[in-house]
Design a protein around this motif. Structure first.
Motif: not given
Length: 226
Positions: A203-213
């Motif tokens: 579940g952390q994948y999308h949150e990590a992707l958004e935070s990376l951006s």
């Protein structure tokens, strides 16, 4: 002379009385010595009632007094279980480890490995703390699945392994957010990329992707302001 004879008779009577009492104590001691079967039954009853300290003592007596009895191996395993139930996870882990070392071919080994993992899993901290117990639990669960894939404990271990991965991913996300809040964007990027590369199906994948951006945008803005 008459008094001397009485004294000798009295001493003789005292001697035999003490001898009788002593023999009585020895006989009583022998009679009260519990057999390994009795100790095992006693230990199991204590466990059923939740008296795990008393259960551990009974199983330890079998190990100490009757190491070659047919109950000795079971007592070793039950002792580990009693320690686990008392939340003495480090001691239980050592007991399970000793059992596996001494009896590597025992049919209970899949259970033993699972319990080794649970000794660490039960000590897993919140995501803002060190995750060494999570890593150790994951290691044991993965070893179980690899070594005994058909065991009923393998499926249980697989579910626990996923929970370990989620904990590790949440920990990385927590650290990444900390770096982001303190404007250490380079370190934050490293954490978010680690999540994307190592925990892609959690579940952390999308949150990590958004935070990376967001981090990359902040880094770009910093470069532009120089």
């Amino acid at each position: 002379m008459h008094n001397l004879g009485l004294t000798q008779k009295f001493c003789t009577w005292i001697f035999f009385a003490m001898l009788f009492v002593g023999c009585g104590h020895v006989a009583q001691s022998v009679q009260e010595e519990e057999t390994p079967a009795q100790l095992m039954s006693e230990g199991l009853q204590y466990m059923d009632r939740g008296h795990n300290e008393a259960a551990a003592e009974a199983f330890q007596k079998i190990k100490d007094r009757y190491p070659y009895s047919k109950f000795a191996v079971e007592a070793e395993l039950k002792l580990a279980d009693a320690l686990f139930e008392r939340w003495l996870y480090d001691e239980a882990f050592d007991a399970y480890s000793e059992f596996e070392r001494l009896h590597p071919k025992n049919p209970n080994i899949p259970y033993v490995i699972y319990q080794r993992g649970m000794c660490h899993f039960e000590q897993v901290s919140t995501v803002d703390r060190d995750q060494s117990h999570t890593l150790q639990a994951k290691k044991e669960f993965e070893r179980l699945v690899k070594k005994f894939p058909d065991s009923k404990y393998a499926s249980m271990a697989s579910r626990k392994t996923r929970r370990c991965y989620m904990n590790l991913g949440e920990h990385e996300l927590y650290v990444g957010h900390f770096y982001y809040r303190t404007k250490n964007y380079g370190a934050a990027v490293g954490r978010y990329l680690y999540i994307l590369n190592n925990y892609p199906d959690l579940g952390q994948y999308h949150e990590a992707l958004e935070s990376l951006s967001k981090c990359r945008a902040a880094l770009t803005e910093e470069e532009g302001s120089k």
